[in-house]
Design a protein around this motif. Structure first.
Motif, PDB file in Angstrom:
ATOM      1  N   LEU A 169      18.547   2.110  -3.586  1.00  0.00           N
ATOM      2  CA  LEU A 169      18.674   0.709  -3.344  1.00  0.00           C
ATOM      3  C   LEU A 169      18.911  -0.015  -4.958  1.00  0.00           C
ATOM      4  CD1 LEU A 169      14.472   0.976  -3.583  1.00  0.00           C
ATOM      5  CD2 LEU A 169      16.666   1.179  -0.929  1.00  0.00           C
ATOM      6  N   GLY A 170      19.517   0.167  -6.157  1.00  0.00           N
ATOM      7  CA  GLY A 170      20.220  -0.368  -7.141  1.00  0.00           C
ATOM      8  C   GLY A 170      19.626   0.108  -8.443  1.00  0.00           C
ATOM      9  N   LYS A 171      20.328  -0.592  -9.159  1.00  0.00           N
ATOM     10  CA  LYS A 171      20.385  -0.265 -10.690  1.00  0.00           C
ATOM     11  C   LYS A 171      18.545  -0.438 -11.606  1.00  0.00           C
ATOM     12  CE  LYS A 171      24.112   0.533 -12.596  1.00  0.00           C
ATOM     13  NZ  LYS A 171      25.310  -0.488 -13.824  1.00  0.00           N
ATOM     14  N   LYS A 172      18.172  -1.898 -11.102  1.00  0.00           N
ATOM     15  CA  LYS A 172      16.911  -2.232 -10.944  1.00  0.00           C
ATOM     16  C   LYS A 172      15.361  -2.198  -9.941  1.00  0.00           C
ATOM     17  CE  LYS A 172      18.467  -6.050 -14.027  1.00  0.00           C
ATOM     18  NZ  LYS A 172      18.434  -6.837 -14.610  1.00  0.00           N
ATOM     19  N   ILE A 173      14.422  -1.008 -10.223  1.00  0.00           N
ATOM     20  CA  ILE A 173      13.857  -0.431  -9.573  1.00  0.00           C
ATOM     21  C   ILE A 173      12.020  -1.605 -10.313  1.00  0.00           C
ATOM     22  CG2 ILE A 173      12.833   1.141  -8.401  1.00  0.00           C
ATOM     23  CD1 ILE A 173      15.157   0.705  -7.617  1.00  0.00           C
ATOM     24  N   TYR A 174      11.166  -1.553  -9.308  1.00  0.00           N
ATOM     25  CA  TYR A 174      10.093  -2.112  -9.826  1.00  0.00           C
ATOM     26  C   TYR A 174       8.944  -1.504  -8.797  1.00  0.00           C
ATOM     27  CZ  TYR A 174      12.629  -6.371 -11.268  1.00  0.00           C
ATOM     28  OH  TYR A 174      14.064  -6.544 -12.244  1.00  0.00           O
ATOM     29  N   TYR A 175       8.168  -1.487  -9.890  1.00  0.00           N
ATOM     30  CA  TYR A 175       6.763  -1.009  -9.071  1.00  0.00           C
ATOM     31  C   TYR A 175       6.153  -2.170  -8.644  1.00  0.00           C
ATOM     32  CZ  TYR A 175       2.033   1.185  -9.392  1.00  0.00           C
ATOM     33  OH  TYR A 175       0.959   1.185  -8.359  1.00  0.00           O
ATOM     34  N   MET A 176       5.658  -1.594  -6.896  1.00  0.00           N
ATOM     35  CA  MET A 176       5.114  -3.090  -6.219  1.00  0.00           C
ATOM     36  C   MET A 176       3.554  -3.094  -6.769  1.00  0.00           C
ATOM     37  SD  MET A 176       7.192  -4.759  -4.824  1.00  0.00           S
ATOM     38  CE  MET A 176       8.355  -4.662  -6.247  1.00  0.00           C
ATOM     39  N   HIS A 177       2.644  -2.472  -7.785  1.00  0.00           N
ATOM     40  CA  HIS A 177       1.504  -2.729  -8.252  1.00  0.00           C
ATOM     41  C   HIS A 177       0.490  -2.642  -6.436  1.00  0.00           C
ATOM     42  CE1 HIS A 177       2.499  -2.981 -11.907  1.00  0.00           C
ATOM     43  NE2 HIS A 177       3.129  -3.545 -11.735  1.00  0.00           N
ATOM     44  N   ASP A 178       1.437  -1.231  -5.925  1.00  0.00           N
ATOM     45  CA  ASP A 178       0.399  -1.005  -4.848  1.00  0.00           C
ATOM     46  C   ASP A 178       0.379   0.281  -4.685  1.00  0.00           C
ATOM     47  OD1 ASP A 178      -0.391  -1.248  -2.411  1.00  0.00           O
ATOM     48  OD2 ASP A 178       1.540  -1.284  -1.041  1.00  0.00           O
ATOM     49  N   VAL A 210      -7.658  -4.964  -1.621  1.00  0.00           N
ATOM     50  CA  VAL A 210      -6.784  -2.821  -1.895  1.00  0.00           C
ATOM     51  C   VAL A 210      -7.947  -3.249  -3.552  1.00  0.00           C
ATOM     52  CG1 VAL A 210      -4.798  -2.899  -1.202  1.00  0.00           C
ATOM     53  CG2 VAL A 210      -4.642  -3.781  -3.190  1.00  0.00           C
ATOM     54  N   ASN A 211      -7.839  -2.073  -3.555  1.00  0.00           N
ATOM     55  CA  ASN A 211      -8.886  -1.793  -4.802  1.00  0.00           C
ATOM     56  C   ASN A 211      -7.950  -1.373  -5.920  1.00  0.00           C
ATOM     57  OD1 ASN A 211     -10.182  -0.934  -6.990  1.00  0.00           O
ATOM     58  ND2 ASN A 211     -10.435   0.743  -5.803  1.00  0.00           N
ATOM     59  N   LEU A 212      -7.246  -2.185  -6.363  1.00  0.00           N
ATOM     60  CA  LEU A 212      -6.661  -2.408  -7.806  1.00  0.00           C
ATOM     61  C   LEU A 212      -6.662  -3.096  -8.817  1.00  0.00           C
ATOM     62  CD1 LEU A 212      -4.345  -5.063  -6.798  1.00  0.00           C
ATOM     63  CD2 LEU A 212      -3.532  -3.096  -5.959  1.00  0.00           C
ATOM     64  N   LYS A 213      -6.088  -3.392  -9.845  1.00  0.00           N
ATOM     65  CA  LYS A 213      -6.568  -4.668 -11.039  1.00  0.00           C
ATOM     66  C   LYS A 213      -4.931  -5.245 -10.824  1.00  0.00           C
ATOM     67  CE  LYS A 213      -8.972  -1.509 -14.130  1.00  0.00           C
ATOM     68  NZ  LYS A 213      -8.668  -1.238 -15.547  1.00  0.00           N
ATOM     69  N   LYS A 214      -4.775  -6.259 -11.139  1.00  0.00           N
ATOM     70  CA  LYS A 214      -3.830  -7.459 -10.630  1.00  0.00           C
ATOM     71  C   LYS A 214      -2.804  -7.301 -12.073  1.00  0.00           C
ATOM     72  CE  LYS A 214      -5.415  -8.896  -7.015  1.00  0.00           C
ATOM     73  NZ  LYS A 214      -6.143  -7.649  -6.456  1.00  0.00           N
ATOM     74  N   TYR A 215      -2.233  -6.955 -12.052  1.00  0.00           N
ATOM     75  CA  TYR A 215      -0.443  -6.910 -12.977  1.00  0.00           C
ATOM     76  C   TYR A 215       0.023  -7.362 -12.056  1.00  0.00           C
ATOM     77  CZ  TYR A 215      -3.351  -2.688 -14.770  1.00  0.00           C
ATOM     78  OH  TYR A 215      -3.991  -1.814 -15.180  1.00  0.00           O
ATOM     79  N   ASP A 216       1.360  -7.972 -14.029  1.00  0.00           N
ATOM     80  CA  ASP A 216       2.699  -9.222 -13.911  1.00  0.00           C
ATOM     81  C   ASP A 216       3.395  -7.642 -13.171  1.00  0.00           C
ATOM     82  OD1 ASP A 216       1.939 -11.189 -16.642  1.00  0.00           O
ATOM     83  OD2 ASP A 216       1.506 -11.236 -14.480  1.00  0.00           O
ATOM     84  N   GLY A 217       4.555  -8.175 -12.175  1.00  0.00           N
ATOM     85  CA  GLY A 217       5.180  -7.186 -11.659  1.00  0.00           C
ATOM     86  C   GLY A 217       5.959  -6.985 -13.057  1.00  0.00           C
ATOM     87  N   SER A 218       5.985  -5.040 -13.742  1.00  0.00           N
ATOM     88  CA  SER A 218       7.141  -5.011 -14.062  1.00  0.00           C
ATOM     89  C   SER A 218       8.212  -4.004 -13.751  1.00  0.00           C
ATOM     90  CB  SER A 218       5.988  -3.722 -14.780  1.00  0.00           C
ATOM     91  OG  SER A 218       5.592  -2.985 -14.398  1.00  0.00           O
ATOM     92  N   LYS A 219       9.597  -3.938 -14.295  1.00  0.00           N
ATOM     93  CA  LYS A 219      10.561  -3.330 -13.629  1.00  0.00           C
ATOM     94  C   LYS A 219      10.214  -1.841 -15.064  1.00  0.00           C
ATOM     95  CE  LYS A 219      14.439  -4.023 -15.979  1.00  0.00           C
ATOM     96  NZ  LYS A 219      14.780  -2.632 -16.412  1.00  0.00           N
TER      97      LYS A 219
END
Length: 246
Positions: free
Chosen positions: A70-79, A236-245
């Motif tokens: 997908l490219g050099k920068k990958i982001y976890y979707m907090h999902d 969904v059962n998750l905590k809300k975080y800012d997107g992080s690389k």
């Protein structure tokens, strides 16, 4: 051809690829213990608080593969979701994970910006032990899928799959257009979030299918749209975080 080249070619062409033996025996055992903690404290349990799941999410083998795809920068979707359950029957139909699920409709289908959000499923149980598999519709992550015979048959299947008297026909459709992917414990399947897929099979001996599902995206609007979808539109059962690389 290098294994990563082969996997990327299959991901782009068919919409999915498989990383065999993504987890080793020690990692599988540690994650099984983490699943037990979830059972013990369902109300207050967040997988993202568990160090074993953070190690899983940031494991170099997966991250480096995703960067290659997908490219050099990958982001976890907090999902992130953990599922341990039986598959009780074959009365299922294919679905997508992305926000814009109608083929060709919405920003996920921008011809000038290829879609770059993927779902990853890692299995802590094998197809052999649970008699289950992942079923996908090859190429259904592409806009042109809308005009295929496969899509017509998928639509018919969607209408009849819950009708017992039409089981024969829905099963025939599934065999004609579906691709069955089997897996061993520790395998990871990666597929574009807009690929039609479903878990399937009739679980034997009351054995649970145990899976870890997480999503990642590359740079650009598709990852941003998916984050917005997760935080503002899904329950969904998750905590809300800012997107992080990562």
């Amino acid at each position: 051809m290098k294994i990563l080249d082969y996997q990327k070619k299959n991901l782009l062409k068919n919409g999915y690829c498989v990383i065999k033996d993504y987890l080793d025996i020690e990692e599988i055992n540690n994650l099984n213990l983490a699943f037990l903690k979830k059972k013990e404290d369902k109300e207050n349990y967040f997988a993202s608080d568990n160090k074993e799941f953070w190690k899983y999410l940031t494991k170099n083998k997966l991250v480096e593969s995703l960067r290659y795809f997908l490219g050099k920068k990958i982001y976890y979707m907090h999902d992130l979701s953990l599922t341990e359950a039986r598959i009780d029957d074959n009365k299922r139909s294919w679905h997508r994970d992305n926000p814009c699920r109608a083929t060709g409709v919405g920003p996920d289908w921008d011809a000038n910006f290829p879609y770059n959000v993927v779902s990853t499923i890692t299995y802590l149980s094998s197809s052999k032990d649970t008699n289950s598999h992942l079923n996908v519709l090859n190429g259904s992550h592409k806009s042109e899928y809308k005009f295929t015979i496969s899509n017509v048959l998928r639509f018919i299947h969607r209408k009849i799959y819950q009708n017992d008297s039409l089981n024969f026909f829905s099963n025939i459709i599934q065999k004609i257009i579906g691709t069955k992917i089997t897996y061993n414990s520790g395998d990871c399947i990666i597929f574009f979030a807009n690929l039609y897929h479903m878990g399937n099979g009739l679980t034997l001996h009351n054995k649970n299918r145990k899976i870890i599902v997480a999503r990642y995206g590359g740079e650009g609007k598709h990852a941003e749209n998916f984050i917005n979808y997760v935080f503002k539109h899904r329950v969904v059962n998750l905590k809300k975080y800012d997107g992080s690389k990562i």
